[in-house]
Design a protein around this motif. Structure first.
Motif, PDB file in Angstrom:
ATOM      1  N   SER A  73       0.769  -1.182   0.006  1.00 16.67           N
ATOM      2  CA  SER A  73       0.106   0.108  -0.051  1.00 16.67           C
ATOM      3  C   SER A  73       0.788   1.225   0.105  1.00 16.67           C
ATOM      4  CB  SER A  73      -0.820   0.013   1.467  1.00 16.67           C
ATOM      5  OG  SER A  73      -0.110   0.251   2.340  1.00 16.67           O
ATOM      6  N   LYS A  74       0.235   2.376  -0.554  1.00 18.66           N
ATOM      7  CA  LYS A  74       1.104   3.625  -0.443  1.00 18.66           C
ATOM      8  C   LYS A  74       1.551   4.009   0.912  1.00 18.66           C
ATOM      9  CE  LYS A  74       0.258   8.669  -1.558  1.00 18.66           C
ATOM     10  NZ  LYS A  74      -0.804   9.502  -2.018  1.00 18.66           N
ATOM     11  N   GLY A  75       0.872   3.823   1.903  1.00 20.33           N
ATOM     12  CA  GLY A  75       1.326   3.942   3.419  1.00 20.33           C
ATOM     13  C   GLY A  75       2.555   3.041   3.862  1.00 20.33           C
ATOM     14  N   THR A  76       2.395   1.949   3.509  1.00 20.69           N
ATOM     15  CA  THR A  76       3.553   1.043   3.844  1.00 20.69           C
ATOM     16  C   THR A  76       4.660   1.414   2.842  1.00 20.69           C
ATOM     17  OG1 THR A  76       1.845  -0.880   4.308  1.00 20.69           O
ATOM     18  CG2 THR A  76       4.266  -1.271   3.923  1.00 20.69           C
ATOM     19  N   ARG A  77       4.571   1.826   1.660  1.00 24.34           N
ATOM     20  CA  ARG A  77       5.498   2.242   0.752  1.00 24.34           C
ATOM     21  C   ARG A  77       6.245   3.551   1.477  1.00 24.34           C
ATOM     22  NH1 ARG A  77       3.055   3.593  -3.424  1.00 24.34           N
ATOM     23  NH2 ARG A  77       2.545   1.339  -3.909  1.00 24.34           N
ATOM     24  N   GLY A  78       5.568   4.321   1.875  1.00 19.68           N
ATOM     25  CA  GLY A  78       6.323   5.713   2.367  1.00 19.68           C
ATOM     26  C   GLY A  78       6.824   5.316   3.536  1.00 19.68           C
ATOM     27  N   THR A  79       6.626   4.393   4.484  1.00 15.13           N
ATOM     28  CA  THR A  79       7.395   3.977   5.597  1.00 15.13           C
ATOM     29  C   THR A  79       8.604   3.280   5.432  1.00 15.13           C
ATOM     30  OG1 THR A  79       5.122   3.935   7.028  1.00 15.13           O
ATOM     31  CG2 THR A  79       7.193   2.950   8.057  1.00 15.13           C
ATOM     32  N   TYR A  80       8.418   2.112   4.397  1.00 16.58           N
ATOM     33  CA  TYR A  80       9.567   1.222   4.271  1.00 16.58           C
ATOM     34  C   TYR A  80      10.447   1.586   3.333  1.00 16.58           C
ATOM     35  CZ  TYR A  80       7.470  -2.014   7.477  1.00 16.58           C
ATOM     36  OH  TYR A  80       6.835  -2.612   8.496  1.00 16.58           O
ATOM     37  N   GLU A  81      10.106   2.679   2.323  1.00 11.98           N
ATOM     38  CA  GLU A  81      11.328   2.948   1.012  1.00 11.98           C
ATOM     39  C   GLU A  81      12.294   3.328   1.475  1.00 11.98           C
ATOM     40  OE1 GLU A  81       9.760   3.608  -3.235  1.00 11.98           O
ATOM     41  OE2 GLU A  81       9.436   5.437  -2.093  1.00 11.98           O
ATOM     42  N   PRO A  82      12.341   4.289   2.525  1.00 18.55           N
ATOM     43  CA  PRO A  82      13.796   4.824   2.880  1.00 18.55           C
ATOM     44  C   PRO A  82      14.598   3.689   3.347  1.00 18.55           C
ATOM     45  CG  PRO A  82      11.954   6.456   3.603  1.00 18.55           C
ATOM     46  CD  PRO A  82      11.332   5.172   3.128  1.00 18.55           C
ATOM     47  N   TYR A  83      14.230   2.561   4.038  1.00 14.58           N
ATOM     48  CA  TYR A  83      14.964   1.497   4.287  1.00 14.58           C
ATOM     49  C   TYR A  83      15.318   0.621   3.244  1.00 14.58           C
ATOM     50  CZ  TYR A  83      13.432   3.996   8.644  1.00 14.58           C
ATOM     51  OH  TYR A  83      13.135   5.018   9.584  1.00 14.58           O
ATOM     52  N   TRP A  84      14.207   0.429   2.384  1.00 13.83           N
ATOM     53  CA  TRP A  84      14.733  -0.620   1.246  1.00 13.83           C
ATOM     54  C   TRP A  84      15.669  -0.041   0.568  1.00 13.83           C
ATOM     55  CZ3 TRP A  84       8.921  -1.082  -0.031  1.00 13.83           C
ATOM     56  CH2 TRP A  84       8.214  -2.135   0.692  1.00 13.83           C
ATOM     57  N   ASN A  85      15.837   1.270   0.445  1.00 14.76           N
ATOM     58  CA  ASN A  85      16.738   2.011  -0.433  1.00 14.76           C
ATOM     59  C   ASN A  85      18.316   1.873   0.527  1.00 14.76           C
ATOM     60  OD1 ASN A  85      15.032   3.072  -2.176  1.00 14.76           O
ATOM     61  ND2 ASN A  85      14.843   5.037  -1.047  1.00 14.76           N
ATOM     62  N   TYR A  86      18.235   1.760   1.796  1.00 11.02           N
ATOM     63  CA  TYR A  86      19.420   1.487   2.350  1.00 11.02           C
ATOM     64  C   TYR A  86      20.001   0.238   2.131  1.00 11.02           C
ATOM     65  CZ  TYR A  86      19.652   5.538   5.859  1.00 11.02           C
ATOM     66  OH  TYR A  86      19.928   6.639   6.523  1.00 11.02           O
ATOM     67  N   ALA A  87      19.114  -0.617   2.003  1.00 11.98           N
ATOM     68  CA  ALA A  87      19.371  -2.123   1.888  1.00 11.98           C
ATOM     69  C   ALA A  87      20.033  -2.059   0.121  1.00 11.98           C
ATOM     70  CB  ALA A  87      18.201  -3.207   2.017  1.00 11.98           C
ATOM     71  N   VAL A  88      19.225  -1.406  -0.682  1.00 11.01           N
ATOM     72  CA  VAL A  88      19.700  -1.628  -2.065  1.00 11.01           C
ATOM     73  C   VAL A  88      21.178  -0.931  -2.141  1.00 11.01           C
ATOM     74  CG1 VAL A  88      19.391  -0.518  -4.482  1.00 11.01           C
ATOM     75  CG2 VAL A  88      17.556  -1.609  -3.238  1.00 11.01           C
ATOM     76  N   GLN A  89      21.278   0.126  -1.621  1.00 13.45           N
ATOM     77  CA  GLN A  89      22.565   0.887  -1.529  1.00 13.45           C
ATOM     78  C   GLN A  89      23.811   0.058  -1.124  1.00 13.45           C
ATOM     79  OE1 GLN A  89      22.383   4.573   0.579  1.00 13.45           O
ATOM     80  NE2 GLN A  89      20.835   5.281  -0.797  1.00 13.45           N
ATOM     81  N   ALA A  90      23.601  -0.776   0.177  1.00 13.42           N
ATOM     82  CA  ALA A  90      24.550  -1.956   0.749  1.00 13.42           C
ATOM     83  C   ALA A  90      24.675  -3.126  -0.166  1.00 13.42           C
ATOM     84  CB  ALA A  90      24.211  -1.903   1.970  1.00 13.42           C
ATOM     85  N   TRP A  91      23.682  -3.543  -0.486  1.00 12.20           N
ATOM     86  CA  TRP A  91      23.588  -5.032  -0.990  1.00 12.20           C
ATOM     87  C   TRP A  91      23.017  -5.087  -2.493  1.00 12.20           C
ATOM     88  CZ3 TRP A  91      20.594  -5.985   4.030  1.00 12.20           C
ATOM     89  CH2 TRP A  91      21.574  -5.931   4.962  1.00 12.20           C
TER      90      TRP A  91
END
Length: 349
Positions: free
Chosen positions: A56-74
């Motif tokens: 959902s849009k709300g879940t995406r807004g909460t978790y997207e910054p942290y998924w970006n951290y994971a993508v940057q690292a791995w």
């Protein structure tokens, strides 16, 4: 009746079987493994956009910054190559680089959201049959213990100061005063206010439909005065399409969370105590719900807050049977605002 094979014949058969397996590139253990082969696990760079589009849009807004951290690292690493220790290490990196605000709590919330984001990602991988549940590293990383909230109910004089500042300063005091009153009366979250549409206003029964956390939807009573201001706002700000956002600037452009950031920054400039304590919109929710709980009890406070009635480890089973009615919530609102409400029992009007 077939005669039993002699020891020599059996040995020959075994030799023949071993030779065949060798030529096929197999071992006896391969014949015992009947589990269908899984496709290779995707990389973080490939799979994060898939999950981001599925939530959902709300879940995406909460978790997207942290998924970006994971993508940057791995970015190029498959999901099944990450260990729990690596998740903890990246979590501590996020904690040490979190933006320190006045109401910051040592980065605990950031680490909690990071672990939650990875659990969400890996649950989708399990559901898509890309990962064995036993190989899920995020499931073996505990979330940090949540600290008790520093927010509390604001006393009436402090709430009055906030209302006065919002209504007398800034480039759009009418909008800001409406935002403060909407959150104070309904105890809604920012998501609920930003998602409000003209078609969500029931003018006859003085109700607004709120869509908030966890994709929940509910009808919430508002005072006749607030309903009048919402209808006037929709008309004067050109919110004419029923399914479009209600809260807008004079130009007709919909507001975003940035309006809230500017509003509380300005309030903090005029009210040093608000800046020092990091007062925000969620404090208004605490204030209203505390008042409702003190005067009308936990059941009506839960209904007023829009909390789900299902039980959890911390919720007694009786909560299933004591769900507040819309009329009871309207009665609480009527007392809170001092205005009669169409749905409140006559004794409360």
């Amino acid at each position: 009746m077939t005669a039993l094979a002699s020891g020599g014949d059996r040995a020959a058969d075994l030799d023949a079987a071993r030779l065949l397996l060798s030529r096929l590139g197999l071992t006896p253990a391969d014949l015992l493994d009947t589990t269908p082969a899984r496709p290779p696990a995707p990389t973080f760079a490939a799979y994060v956009p898939v999950v981001s589009a599925a939530v959902s849009k709300g879940t995406r807004g909460t978790y997207e910054p942290y998924w970006n951290y994971a993508v940057q690292a791995w970015a190029d690493r498959p999901l099944d190559t990450i260990t729990p220790s690596e998740i903890k290490q990246l979590g501590e990196h996020i904690r040490s680089h979190v933006i320190h605000r006045r109401n910051a709590r040592g980065g605990t919330g950031a680490v909690e959201n990071f672990v939650g984001a990875l659990r969400c990602l890996y649950r989708h991988a399990e559901d898509d049959k890309l990962l064995d549940p036993a190989a899920n590293p995020a499931a073996r990383v505990a979330k940090p213990r949540r600290q008790e909230s520093l927010r509390y109910a604001l006393p009436p004089d402090r709430l009055a100061e906030i209302n006065h500042t919002a209504a007398t300063t800034g480039n759009d005091p009418e909008l800001d005063a409406l935002i403060i009153r909407l959150h104070t009366e309904t105890a809604c979250r920012r998501q609920g206010a930003l998602g409000l549409r003209p078609q969500d206003l029931d003018r006859e029964q003085c109700l607004v439909q709120l869509r908030e956390k966890g994709s929940t939807t509910r009808w919430q009573p508002v005072s006749p005065t607030l309903m009048g201001h919402l209808l006037h706002h929709a008309e004067s700000r050109h919110a004419v399409e029923p399914h479009r956002q209600l809260l807008r600037y004079h130009s007709g452009q919909p507001i975003t969370t940035r309006r809230y950031d500017h509003l509380w920054h300005r309030i903090g400039l005029h009210l040093p105590w608000a800046r020092t304590q990091g007062i925000s919109t969620h404090w208004l929710r605490h204030t209203t719900l505390t008042w409702v709980e003190r005067h009308y009890g936990p059941a009506i406070a839960r209904g007023y807050a829009g909390h789900l009635s299902h039980t959890s480890n911390n919720t007694p089973t009786i909560a299933l049977y004591t769900k507040a009615t819309l009329q009871e919530i309207a009665a609480a609102l009527a007392t809170l605002t001092g205005e009669p409400h169409p749905l409140a029992p006559r004794s409360n009007r």
